[in-house]
Design a protein around this motif. Structure first.
Motif, PDB file in Angstrom:
ATOM      1  N   LEU A  47       2.211   5.879   9.932  1.00  0.00           N
ATOM      2  CA  LEU A  47       2.244   5.127   8.781  1.00  0.00           C
ATOM      3  C   LEU A  47       2.211   3.612   9.280  1.00  0.00           C
ATOM      4  O   LEU A  47       1.608   2.691   8.738  1.00  0.00           O
ATOM      5  CB  LEU A  47       3.588   5.096   8.188  1.00  0.00           C
ATOM      6  CG  LEU A  47       3.965   6.325   7.428  1.00  0.00           C
ATOM      7  CD1 LEU A  47       5.716   6.395   6.829  1.00  0.00           C
ATOM      8  CD2 LEU A  47       3.188   6.790   6.436  1.00  0.00           C
ATOM      9  N   MET A  51      -0.795   1.140   8.269  1.00  0.00           N
ATOM     10  CA  MET A  51      -0.526   0.107   7.676  1.00  0.00           C
ATOM     11  C   MET A  51      -1.167  -1.190   8.330  1.00  0.00           C
ATOM     12  O   MET A  51      -1.335  -2.405   7.574  1.00  0.00           O
ATOM     13  CB  MET A  51       1.102  -0.059   7.340  1.00  0.00           C
ATOM     14  CG  MET A  51       1.613  -1.052   6.178  1.00  0.00           C
ATOM     15  SD  MET A  51       1.092  -0.361   4.319  1.00  0.00           S
ATOM     16  CE  MET A  51      -0.466  -1.524   4.178  1.00  0.00           C
ATOM     17  N   VAL A 110       5.026  11.937   1.138  1.00  0.00           N
ATOM     18  CA  VAL A 110       4.618  11.978   2.343  1.00  0.00           C
ATOM     19  C   VAL A 110       4.109  13.269   2.951  1.00  0.00           C
ATOM     20  O   VAL A 110       2.904  13.208   3.413  1.00  0.00           O
ATOM     21  CB  VAL A 110       5.645  11.468   3.254  1.00  0.00           C
ATOM     22  CG1 VAL A 110       5.298  11.280   4.863  1.00  0.00           C
ATOM     23  CG2 VAL A 110       6.001  10.053   2.917  1.00  0.00           C
ATOM     24  N   PHE A 130       0.262   3.682   0.638  1.00  0.00           N
ATOM     25  CA  PHE A 130       1.702   3.033   1.306  1.00  0.00           C
ATOM     26  C   PHE A 130       2.466   2.353   0.400  1.00  0.00           C
ATOM     27  O   PHE A 130       3.344   2.076   0.402  1.00  0.00           O
ATOM     28  CB  PHE A 130       1.363   2.520   2.622  1.00  0.00           C
ATOM     29  CG  PHE A 130       0.918   3.603   3.680  1.00  0.00           C
ATOM     30  CD1 PHE A 130       0.886   4.845   3.523  1.00  0.00           C
ATOM     31  CD2 PHE A 130       0.500   2.993   4.870  1.00  0.00           C
ATOM     32  CE1 PHE A 130       0.515   5.836   4.302  1.00  0.00           C
ATOM     33  CE2 PHE A 130      -0.367   4.009   5.780  1.00  0.00           C
ATOM     34  CZ  PHE A 130       0.040   5.525   5.583  1.00  0.00           C
ATOM     35  N   THR A 134       6.460   3.011  -0.581  1.00  0.00           N
ATOM     36  CA  THR A 134       7.404   1.940   0.063  1.00  0.00           C
ATOM     37  C   THR A 134       8.405   1.971  -1.215  1.00  0.00           C
ATOM     38  O   THR A 134       9.674   2.019  -0.702  1.00  0.00           O
ATOM     39  CB  THR A 134       6.814   0.643   0.111  1.00  0.00           C
ATOM     40  OG1 THR A 134       5.658   0.716   0.996  1.00  0.00           O
ATOM     41  CG2 THR A 134       7.745  -0.389   0.619  1.00  0.00           C
ATOM     42  N   ILE A 174       6.435   1.167   7.288  1.00  0.00           N
ATOM     43  CA  ILE A 174       5.427   0.622   6.518  1.00  0.00           C
ATOM     44  C   ILE A 174       5.983  -0.786   6.455  1.00  0.00           C
ATOM     45  O   ILE A 174       4.850  -1.636   6.534  1.00  0.00           O
ATOM     46  CB  ILE A 174       5.459   1.298   5.206  1.00  0.00           C
ATOM     47  CG1 ILE A 174       4.983   2.657   5.099  1.00  0.00           C
ATOM     48  CG2 ILE A 174       4.663   0.501   4.092  1.00  0.00           C
ATOM     49  CD1 ILE A 174       5.144   3.264   3.732  1.00  0.00           C
TER      50      ILE A 174
END
Length: 308
Positions: A47, A51, A110, A130, A134, A174
């Motif tokens: 992640l 990101m 996920v 993402f 979040t 993230i």
């Protein structure tokens, strides 16, 4: 792309995890160790580096967030009221209804949603995925705990809840990735390669662990409630998301597909852990995890056929 070529590799890993664990080759302790590596090391690395590389300006889309979360909250409310009036009298309390609502609306974003989206749409959508993930756990867990607290003697602690969310490995990785991206942080070739190596097994391990965990759950006596929750989760929710994304907000086809596939994901195992913590609908949510995961194969096939 043929639907089987998308679904088969993912289901292969899930089935492998289930089969090897069910056969006794892996014990619950073994899976706990693999899970710990997966969720606290490999997935956070995956992640974070994705990101860090994501185009933030293209990832932040308020209409996509609304198209996803308005249906999620609506289905949560529907699940809450269904439990209040349709469950056995002993399970109609606010705390039990909040847990059932969570079981009707919480997606396994996920472990299932992310691999499906990458297989079907490629990695170009990762940044937007993402952004959805979040806020996912924070929104639904907060609703659940707040409503459950109204039916219990102890109150809801925002401090404890905020701390647990900020320390969640998914949210933290993230968040750090967004911060590093905004600061245009350069990690260096060696660190980049090390994190990339850690990230490689993330999705395969996640699917394997999902299958292994399914071997520990059973479709129990509350299968009717589990079927209702599964229907809300993998039929009603993605249909509402499609209407909001495609009809109401007129989002691009890839954005719509991404949101629908995320919402069509089965119930996440974390919802069962919340049920166990609150001691409400544990059997129902355990059954819903299994049932919605099995039925999601049909749901994903349908939506992939319609959208891809």
């Amino acid at each position: 792309m043929h639907i089987v070529s998308i679904i088969f590799p993912l289901m292969f890993m899930v089935t492998l995890g289930y089969g090897l664990t069910r056969a006794g080759f892996f014990t619950q302790q073994h899976i706990a160790g693999i899970s710990k590596f997966t969720f606290y090391v490999s997935i956070p690395a995956f992640l974070f580096i994705n990101m860090l590389a994501a185009p933030l300006a293209q990832s932040i889309d308020p209409f996509a967030l609304l198209a996803f979360y308005l249906p999620v909250v609506l289905v949560f409310a529907i699940g809450y009221h269904i439990n209040r009036y349709c469950s056995p009298t002993a399970e109609q309390g606010r705390d039990a209804s909040a847990v059932f609502a969570l079981g009707s609306s919480y997606s396994n974003t996920v472990l299932v949603g992310l691999p499906i989206i990458i297989a079907a749409l490629g990695e170009a959508m990762i940044g937007q995925v993402f952004m959805i993930i979040t806020f996912h756990s924070a929104t639904l867990f907060a609703l659940t705990f707040i409503l459950a607290a109204r039916g219990q003697s102890q109150g809801f602690s925002w401090r404890r809840f905020t701390r647990s969310m900020l320390l969640n490995p998914v949210v933290m990785s993230i968040g750090l990735g967004i911060l590093a991206n905004a600061l245009r942080l350069q990690l260096g070739q060696q660190l980049n390669e090390g994190l990339a190596l850690l990230a490689k097994p993330a999705l395969a391990c996640a699917l394997f662990v999902l299958g292994a965990n399914l071997s520990f759950y059973r479709i129990g006596d509350h299968w009717r409630l589990a079927l209702i929750a599964s229907s809300l989760k993998i039929i009603l929710l993605p249909a509402l998301v499609y209407v909001m994304a495609h009809v109401v907000f007129g989002l691009a086809s890839q954005n719509t597909a991404m949101l629908v596939l995320l919402s069509a994901s089965p119930l996440g195992v974390n919802a069962y852990l919340i049920a166990a913590e609150l001691k409400q609908h544990e059997s129902t949510l355990g059954s819903t995890v299994v049932l919605s995961t099995l039925l999601s194969v049909l749901s994903f096939s349908l939506w992939l056929t319609l959208l891809i």
